[in-house]
Write a protein that holds these residues in place. Structure first.
Motif, PDB file in Angstrom:
ATOM      1  N   ASP A   1      -2.676  -1.582  -3.350  1.00 22.83           N
ATOM      2  CA  ASP A   1      -3.494  -0.381  -3.510  1.00 22.83           C
ATOM      3  C   ASP A   1      -2.651   0.880  -3.391  1.00 22.83           C
ATOM      4  O   ASP A   1      -1.707   0.952  -2.607  1.00 22.83           O
ATOM      5  CB  ASP A   1      -4.615  -0.353  -2.464  1.00 22.83           C
ATOM      6  CG  ASP A   1      -4.099  -0.303  -1.041  1.00 22.83           C
ATOM      7  OD1 ASP A   1      -4.451   0.630  -0.298  1.00 22.83           O
ATOM      8  OD2 ASP A   1      -3.309  -1.201  -0.659  1.00 22.83           O
ATOM      9  N   ARG A   2      -2.982   1.872  -4.217  1.00 19.23           N
ATOM     10  CA  ARG A   2      -2.357   3.199  -4.218  1.00 19.23           C
ATOM     11  C   ARG A   2      -0.849   3.144  -4.481  1.00 19.23           C
ATOM     12  O   ARG A   2      -0.081   3.937  -3.948  1.00 19.23           O
ATOM     13  CB  ARG A   2      -2.646   3.922  -2.896  1.00 19.23           C
ATOM     14  CG  ARG A   2      -4.123   4.197  -2.650  1.00 19.23           C
ATOM     15  CD  ARG A   2      -4.410   4.527  -1.203  1.00 19.23           C
ATOM     16  NE  ARG A   2      -4.234   3.351  -0.349  1.00 19.23           N
ATOM     17  CZ  ARG A   2      -4.324   3.378   0.972  1.00 19.23           C
ATOM     18  NH1 ARG A   2      -4.566   4.522   1.595  1.00 19.23           N
ATOM     19  NH2 ARG A   2      -4.167   2.273   1.683  1.00 19.23           N
TER      20      ARG A   2
ATOM     21  N   SER B   1       0.828  -1.206   0.000  1.00 18.73           N
ATOM     22  CA  SER B   1       0.000   0.000   0.000  1.00 18.73           C
ATOM     23  C   SER B   1       0.863   1.258   0.000  1.00 18.73           C
ATOM     24  O   SER B   1       1.808   1.374   0.778  1.00 18.73           O
ATOM     25  CB  SER B   1      -0.907   0.017   1.234  1.00 18.73           C
ATOM     26  OG  SER B   1      -1.730  -1.125   1.271  1.00 18.73           O
TER      27      SER B   1
ATOM     28  N   SER C   1      -6.712  -1.270  -6.367  1.00 18.59           N
ATOM     29  CA  SER C   1      -7.459  -0.015  -6.244  1.00 18.59           C
ATOM     30  C   SER C   1      -6.536   1.169  -5.978  1.00 18.59           C
ATOM     31  O   SER C   1      -5.670   1.115  -5.105  1.00 18.59           O
ATOM     32  CB  SER C   1      -8.479  -0.120  -5.108  1.00 18.59           C
ATOM     33  OG  SER C   1      -9.402  -1.154  -5.362  1.00 18.59           O
TER      34      SER C   1
END
Length: 239
Positions: free
Chosen positions: A175-176, A155, A195
């Motif tokens: 994610d990110r 992340s 995501s």
């Protein structure tokens, strides 16, 4: 009424170049006019019970303060600071820290000191990266080719320009992540969370996308990458 005319640029002073010498600011031709007014004109002999007041002097000081405030506001507009990466860590074992990972912030990417893996070589690492938390890690220009990164948490990692050719990201949380210009040829994204991640100019030839978890807007951005194979464009739902 007292008027003070101060030549000022409309957008602050222009600075032609940066130098270690004293900067030379060049004002433009536009002018900012500051007007200071008083109720009445008095000379220095005007007296009032309780003291002697020099109203012209007071007006001069007040006008000077206003002028100084105007100069400060015009010359130094508020600007957003450019975020920069910290200098490359000089720790001798900084690459080995990946085998421990970020044990503090995890998915939130909080850390006591940066997890700096830039320019590290983890080629064909099959054991020590599995399931590790590499949240907010700095990975630019690092090599992970052929590594097993299943169930890893990355992340908010910064992986621009890194190489992940043939990496297995199955069941990973990515994610990110910034994958700008990263080489992800043949990478496996199976049941992987993507995501909020960006893939601008990334190489995704022969990358596998199966049961990936990604938001609609992020998917539309991912689908603009022309290196994704036709089979996986259909799997992702690219139009």
């Amino acid at each position: 009424m007292a008027n003070v005319s101060i030549p000022l640029p409309r957008n602050g002073f222009s600075k032609p170049n940066y130098s270690t010498k004293r900067p030379c600011f060049t004002p433009s031709a536009s002018t900012l006019r500051i007007s200071c007014s008083g109720v009445a004109e008095f000379d220095g002999s005007h007296q009032k019970k309780g003291g002697l007041f020099n109203f012209n002097g007071i007006k001069g000081v007040a006008c000077g303060i206003l002028a100084a405030c105007a100069v400060t506001s015009a010359a130094f507009p508020v600007t957003a600071a450019t975020q920069r990466l910290p200098p490359l860590s000089t720790e001798p074992n900084r690459c080995e820290r990946a085998f421990v990972g970020n044990t503090i912030g995890q998915a939130n990417g909080v850390y006591d000191k940066p997890l700096d893996l830039r320019q590290c070589d983890f080629t064909n690492e099959k054991t020590n990266l599995k399931g590790k938390s590499l949240s907010a890690a700095l990975m630019s220009d690092a090599k992970f080719d052929g590594a097993d990164m299943t169930e890893v948490v990355m992340s908010k990692a910064y992986a621009a320009g890194a190489s992940f050719k043939g990496v297995d990201f199955s069941n990973a949380v990515l994610d990110r992540v910034n994958f700008e210009k990263a080489d992800l040829e043949g990478a496996i994204f199976k049941n992987t969370v993507l995501s909020g991640s960006t893939f601008d100019d990334a190489k995704l030839d022969n990358a596998v996308f199966e049961d990936t978890i990604i938001g609609y807007i992020d998917l539309q951005k991912l689908c603009t990458n022309k290196t994704i194979g036709d089979e996986w464009r259909v799997e992702l739902g690219c139009r």
